[in-house]
Design a protein around this motif. Structure first.
Motif, PDB file in Angstrom:
ATOM      1  N   VAL A 413      18.670  12.448   0.836  1.00 41.64           N
ATOM      2  CA  VAL A 413      19.474  12.613  -0.577  1.00 41.64           C
ATOM      3  C   VAL A 413      19.827  11.187  -1.881  1.00 41.64           C
ATOM      4  O   VAL A 413      21.051  10.519  -1.522  1.00 41.64           O
ATOM      5  CB  VAL A 413      20.477  12.962  -0.454  1.00 41.64           C
ATOM      6  N   ASP A 414      19.301  11.280  -2.343  1.00 39.37           N
ATOM      7  CA  ASP A 414      19.667  10.412  -4.311  1.00 39.37           C
ATOM      8  C   ASP A 414      21.177  10.709  -3.913  1.00 39.37           C
ATOM      9  O   ASP A 414      20.960  11.896  -5.292  1.00 39.37           O
ATOM     10  CB  ASP A 414      18.490  10.431  -4.827  1.00 39.37           C
ATOM     11  N   THR A 415      22.101  10.764  -4.083  1.00 45.20           N
ATOM     12  CA  THR A 415      23.320  11.593  -4.559  1.00 45.20           C
ATOM     13  C   THR A 415      23.623  10.431  -5.934  1.00 45.20           C
ATOM     14  O   THR A 415      23.927   9.665  -6.221  1.00 45.20           O
ATOM     15  CB  THR A 415      24.269  10.951  -3.343  1.00 45.20           C
ATOM     16  N   GLN A 418      29.601   9.819  -9.522  1.00 46.99           N
ATOM     17  CA  GLN A 418      30.735   8.421 -10.101  1.00 46.99           C
ATOM     18  C   GLN A 418      32.075   7.979  -9.051  1.00 46.99           C
ATOM     19  O   GLN A 418      32.462   9.227  -8.611  1.00 46.99           O
ATOM     20  CB  GLN A 418      31.212   8.234 -11.789  1.00 46.99           C
ATOM     21  N   THR A 419      33.089   7.157  -9.483  1.00 45.20           N
ATOM     22  CA  THR A 419      34.196   6.954  -9.133  1.00 45.20           C
ATOM     23  C   THR A 419      35.537   8.401  -9.867  1.00 45.20           C
ATOM     24  O   THR A 419      35.967   8.033  -9.100  1.00 45.20           O
ATOM     25  CB  THR A 419      35.111   5.421  -9.952  1.00 45.20           C
ATOM     26  N   GLU A 420      34.431   8.604 -11.055  1.00 46.72           N
ATOM     27  CA  GLU A 420      35.581   9.723 -11.822  1.00 46.72           C
ATOM     28  C   GLU A 420      35.015  10.847 -10.995  1.00 46.72           C
ATOM     29  O   GLU A 420      36.175  11.981 -11.341  1.00 46.72           O
ATOM     30  CB  GLU A 420      35.174   9.508 -12.953  1.00 46.72           C
ATOM     31  N   GLY A 502      28.905   9.256 -19.631  1.00 49.48           N
ATOM     32  CA  GLY A 502      28.738   7.791 -19.890  1.00 49.48           C
ATOM     33  C   GLY A 502      27.002   7.572 -19.530  1.00 49.48           C
ATOM     34  O   GLY A 502      25.964   5.998 -19.262  1.00 49.48           O
ATOM     35  N   ASP A 503      26.254   8.489 -18.554  1.00 45.41           N
ATOM     36  CA  ASP A 503      24.855   8.165 -18.708  1.00 45.41           C
ATOM     37  C   ASP A 503      23.530   9.101 -19.168  1.00 45.41           C
ATOM     38  O   ASP A 503      24.313  10.621 -19.185  1.00 45.41           O
ATOM     39  CB  ASP A 503      24.917   8.318 -16.790  1.00 45.41           C
ATOM     40  N   GLY A 504      23.069   8.723 -19.117  1.00 45.54           N
ATOM     41  CA  GLY A 504      21.681   9.481 -20.267  1.00 45.54           C
ATOM     42  C   GLY A 504      20.890  10.126 -19.035  1.00 45.54           C
ATOM     43  O   GLY A 504      20.846   9.296 -17.680  1.00 45.54           O
ATOM     44  N   GLY A 517      20.681   5.849 -16.145  1.00 41.62           N
ATOM     45  CA  GLY A 517      21.124   4.696 -16.097  1.00 41.62           C
ATOM     46  C   GLY A 517      22.190   4.791 -17.575  1.00 41.62           C
ATOM     47  O   GLY A 517      22.497   5.852 -18.219  1.00 41.62           O
ATOM     48  N   ARG A 518      23.235   3.612 -17.389  1.00 42.38           N
ATOM     49  CA  ARG A 518      24.535   3.745 -18.499  1.00 42.38           C
ATOM     50  C   ARG A 518      23.819   3.692 -20.064  1.00 42.38           C
ATOM     51  O   ARG A 518      23.118   3.343 -20.628  1.00 42.38           O
ATOM     52  CB  ARG A 518      25.608   2.537 -18.093  1.00 42.38           C
ATOM     53  N   ILE A 519      24.966   4.535 -21.080  1.00 45.41           N
ATOM     54  CA  ILE A 519      24.379   4.689 -22.529  1.00 45.41           C
ATOM     55  C   ILE A 519      25.541   3.723 -22.815  1.00 45.41           C
ATOM     56  O   ILE A 519      25.238   3.476 -24.225  1.00 45.41           O
ATOM     57  CB  ILE A 519      24.132   6.144 -22.580  1.00 45.41           C
TER      58      ILE A 519
HETATM   59  C1  WT7 Z   1      27.849   5.254 -11.926  1.00 46.14           C
HETATM   60  C2  WT7 Z   1      29.232   4.834 -11.371  1.00 46.14           C
HETATM   61  C3  WT7 Z   1      29.013   6.413  -7.117  1.00 46.14           C
HETATM   62  C4  WT7 Z   1      29.444   6.026  -6.313  1.00 46.14           C
HETATM   63  C5  WT7 Z   1      29.025   4.273  -6.502  1.00 46.14           C
HETATM   64  C6  WT7 Z   1      29.300   3.972  -8.110  1.00 46.14           C
HETATM   65  C7  WT7 Z   1      25.516   4.917 -11.549  1.00 46.14           C
HETATM   66  C8  WT7 Z   1      25.432   6.507  -9.097  1.00 46.14           C
HETATM   67  C9  WT7 Z   1      23.637   6.998  -8.821  1.00 46.14           C
HETATM   68  C10 WT7 Z   1      22.461   7.553  -8.791  1.00 46.14           C
HETATM   69  C11 WT7 Z   1      21.544   6.638 -10.940  1.00 46.14           C
HETATM   70  C12 WT7 Z   1      23.699   6.712 -10.510  1.00 46.14           C
HETATM   71  C13 WT7 Z   1      25.778   6.059 -12.963  1.00 46.14           C
HETATM   72  C14 WT7 Z   1      27.202   6.083 -12.393  1.00 46.14           C
HETATM   73  N1  WT7 Z   1      25.189   5.963 -10.794  1.00 46.14           N
HETATM   74  N2  WT7 Z   1      24.855   6.848  -8.042  1.00 46.14           N
HETATM   75  N3  WT7 Z   1      22.324   7.821  -7.144  1.00 46.14           N
HETATM   76  N4  WT7 Z   1      20.877   7.280  -9.283  1.00 46.14           N
HETATM   77  N5  WT7 Z   1      22.585   6.218 -11.081  1.00 46.14           N
HETATM   78  O1  WT7 Z   1      30.310   4.036  -8.999  1.00 46.14           O
HETATM   79  O2  WT7 Z   1      31.391   2.209  -9.794  1.00 46.14           O
HETATM   80  O3  WT7 Z   1      31.802   4.987 -10.034  1.00 46.14           O
HETATM   81  O4  WT7 Z   1      29.352   3.797 -10.754  1.00 46.14           O
HETATM   82  O5  WT7 Z   1      26.834   4.814 -11.024  1.00 46.14           O
HETATM   83  O6  WT7 Z   1      25.764   4.952 -13.921  1.00 46.14           O
HETATM   84  O7  WT7 Z   1      27.537   6.199 -14.191  1.00 46.14           O
HETATM   85  P1  WT7 Z   1      30.441   3.599 -10.070  1.00 46.14           P
END
Ligand code: WT7
Length: 650
Positions: A413-415, A418-420, A502-504, A517-519
């Motif tokens: 499972v690729d999850t 985000q913190t939010e 904030g992700d593309g 990834g982040r935009i």
């Molecule tokens: C950012 C959130 C959620 C816990 C760890 C990070 C990136 C997170 C994935 C995934 C691609 C991912 C995103 C996101 N991200 N999981 N499975 N595939 N990107 O938490 O520090 O709040 O960071 O991590 O860019 O916005 P975070």
């Protein structure tokens, strides 16, 4: 590989993996209809999930949405610690292992639910004794020791709001977070262990708390005499003393309103100031509890090994509130993956018979580099499900994880979350969804995700755009601590009433989502979010630095690495020593995870006519696409020439 090549590889990935029949048959969720019914009536779906919790008083309505503010399970009363601990002691789980803790070599400790209940209650009494009231903030700066989840749960039990600061953060970063949260109490340790070395937590804490609202500091003894600390009379109290003198009777859980805040957790954004992400009690707990059963297929006999540090959201959700609210057993590990040897994770997984492993792509890439022999040394036949989180996983790493760790037996499972978001938002349900290496697949039931263009219109399959969440969900952040305006602008400023992570992302022809990834100006280093502005302001605080611009460059193991372009003040010469000094300066201001991989001195920073830093040009320089020898950056004419090529495109 350039980002474009990486993207091409990702989007040409065509391998698919459907769940094995044996997995499917035992899965918690076997009926695909759950997606459709949750989509049709998300409130009914979430209301049903919330019934898995124990409520002191039932909620009257499910959701009130006044964008950007959501309330969930209105009128309900419950307690998070009661749900994670007490209620299990009234069942067959009373003597079940809740937390299996593996310390640096030599140490281990198992806490059953009943033992955990005693510890949490004593800590709850101790906090009350020190004057902590419902709604107060408590900052926690601890290594990965059992006292960390115990402290969090004790806060929850009395209704205090915890703010855990990752032990790798510097004194300065801890201080900023204490001040922002306005905490009166800090819980720390004399020191921590990392690869056999001492991490001076108390020393950092002493520096951090000066001239802050902190009145009391609780000090957990982890290292002992070797830590060489002194206790400040009248301010510092030993954890062990508090626990020894605390009442042993059960502490009655504080009944909390559904919307009462459970915790703050700071994360990086696009400005220099970290945001205190606020999570509520009922919504957060419902979200995380649900995902244990859906995404992680948790059963009573599972042993859930999550390698994250509790200082990050993954640890909050998948080492503490998720598994414990579901009555699971978690394995919590204090040390690093290569100490004493590179098979440490596999040794632990084998020792405790881990059935689910949750880790990050950056770790998997490191294991790949070390070679499969470390995995193969151990019997990992207990594993039945694997998870990944933190950054996009490259298909190659996914395949390695599948082959060597999952032995081609375990679904992955690729999850994405985000913190939010509080818990996993985009991820397969492992008994239902065919996976593709590198794709987080589709939103989990109850979550409404879309990919939209600049105007907010959904993109058709085969296209990319902004990832958005179009409806509220229970575990969404409630605000940014002390800055609701920032909450509005950051997450709801671009599309009205629609959450912008904030992700593309890219949508493929089968409706699968590929996170790109982040935009924004946030870099993802080894799954840790670092704001370029934070590193820039740390650099310009150094007397030698006039200006700094920071970018993320792709990195084989870390995903992204930090490259800093620095112009020095008049009369200061660049040198290798200065590079070392500036890197160390960033470590002291923020923490080791923000240490720039490289620092390039440049005569001037390329800016547009309106004065904006040309980040795309810097990224191209960083990736070696425009000039090979970066020392030429010291020549102002080189920067001028590059600027002319790039025009005002940034
Ligand atoms: C950012 C959130 C959620 C816990 C760890 C990070 C990136 C997170 C994935 C995934 C691609 C991912 C995103 C996101 N991200 N999981 N499975 N595939 N990107 O938490 O520090 O709040 O960071 O991590 O860019 O916005 P975070």
């Amino acid at each position: 590989m350039s980002p474009k090549e990486q993207l091409d590889t990702l989007l040409h990935e065509s391998r698919t993996f459907s769940p094995a029949e044996s997995f499917r048959q035992q899965a918690n969720f076997q009926d695909e209809g759950i997606y459709e019914s949750a989509l049709q009536d998300p409130e009914a779906f979430w209301s049903a999930q919330a019934q898995e919790l124990t409520w002191f008083e039932d909620f009257e309505s499910v959701c009130n949405w006044e964008p950007p503010h959501a309330q969930w399970f209105i009128g309900g009363k419950l307690n998070a610690a009661y749900n994670c601990v007490d209620r299990h002691t009234l069942t067959h789980r009373k003597n079940k292992a809740a937390i299996i803790w593996e310390g640096e070599p030599g140490d281990s400790r198992v806490l059953t639910y009943d033992m955990l209940r005693r510890e949490v209650d004593k800590a709850a009494y101790a906090l009350r004794e020190l004057g902590v009231q419902k709604g107060d903030r408590v900052t926690i700066y601890l290594p990965m020791v059992p006292e960390l989840p115990i402290s969090m749960l004790a806060c929850a039990k009395i209704g205090a709001i915890h703010s855990v600061v990752f032990g790798g953060f510097s004194a300065q970063a801890l201080r900023d977070r204490i001040i922002d949260a306005d905490s009166k109490l800090l819980i720390t340790a004399d020191a921590g262990w990392r690869r056999g070395k001492i991490v001076p937590l108390k020393a950092n804490a002493d520096e951090a708390v000066v001239d802050t609202p902190i009145e009391k500091v609780i000090v957990v003894e982890r290292v002992g005499a070797e830590a060489g600390i002194t206790l400040h009379e009248g301010r510092d109290v030993r954890w062990q003393d508090l626990m020894a003198s605390a009442p042993t009777s059960p502490y009655p859980a504080e009944p909390m309103d559904s919307e009462d805040y459970l915790f703050l957790l700071y994360t990086s954004g696009t400005t220099g100031k970290p945001k205190g992400i606020v999570h509520s009690t009922a919504g957060y707990l419902t979200g995380v509890n649900t995902s244990m059963r859906t995404v992680f297929d948790l059963k009573d006999n599972d042993v859930f090994f999550c390698t994250a540090d509790i200082g990050w959201i993954t640890g909050h959700t998948y080492l503490v509130y998720g598994p414990l609210s579901a009555g699971g057993t978690v394995v919590m590990y204090e040390g690093s993956p290569d100490f004493p040897d590179r098979d440490r994770y596999w040794e632990i997984a084998e020792k405790y018979g881990a059935t689910i492993l949750y880790t990050a792509p950056t770790s998997i890439r490191m294991f790949m580099k070390w070679g499969s022999q470390y995995v193969e040394k151990h019997d990992l036949s207990s594993l039945r499900l694997l998870g990944t989180v933190g950054e996009p996983i490259n298909p190659e790493a996914w395949m390695w994880y599948h082959k060597y760790v999952g032995q081609e037996r375990c679904p992955i499972v690729d999850t994405w979350w985000q913190t939010e978001t509080g818990c996993a938002m985009i991820a397969p349900l492992p008994g239902l969804i065919t996976t593709k290496p590198g794709s987080a697949t589709r939103p989990v039931p109850g979550i409404a995700v879309d990919i939209v263009d600049e105007d907010g219109n959904s993109v058709p399959p085969g296209h990319g755009g902004y990832l958005v969440i179009t409806k509220p969900w229970p575990s969404m952040l409630r605000t940014v601590w002390g800055d609701d305006e920032r909450f509005r602008n950051t997450y709801f400023g671009k599309f009205e009433g629609i959450y912008l992570p904030g992700d593309g992302a890219h949508l493929d022809e089968d409706g699968y989502i590929w996170i790109l990834g982040r935009i924004d100006d946030v870099i993802n280093v080894s799954g840790h979010r670092i704001g370029t502005a934070e590193v820039e302001s740390a650099l310009v605080a150094h007397p030698a630095v006039a200006e700094a611009a920071v970018i993320g460059r792709s990195h084989e193991v870390k995903g992204q690495a930090i490259t800093a372009f620095v112009t020095l003040r008049e009369g200061i010469a660049s040198s290798d020593d200065l590079v070392t000094e500036l890197k160390q300066h960033v470590v002291e201001r923020i923490g080791a995870m923000a240490r720039p991989e490289e620092i390039l001195f440049t005569a001037e920073l390329p800016k547009t006519r309106s004065g904006k830093i040309m980040r795309r040009l810097l990224r191209d320089i960083g990736e070696g696409r425009v000039i090979g020898d970066t020392t030429t950056l010291a020549d102002p004419s080189v920067v001028e020439a590059l600027k002319a090529q790039y025009k005002d495109q940034d």
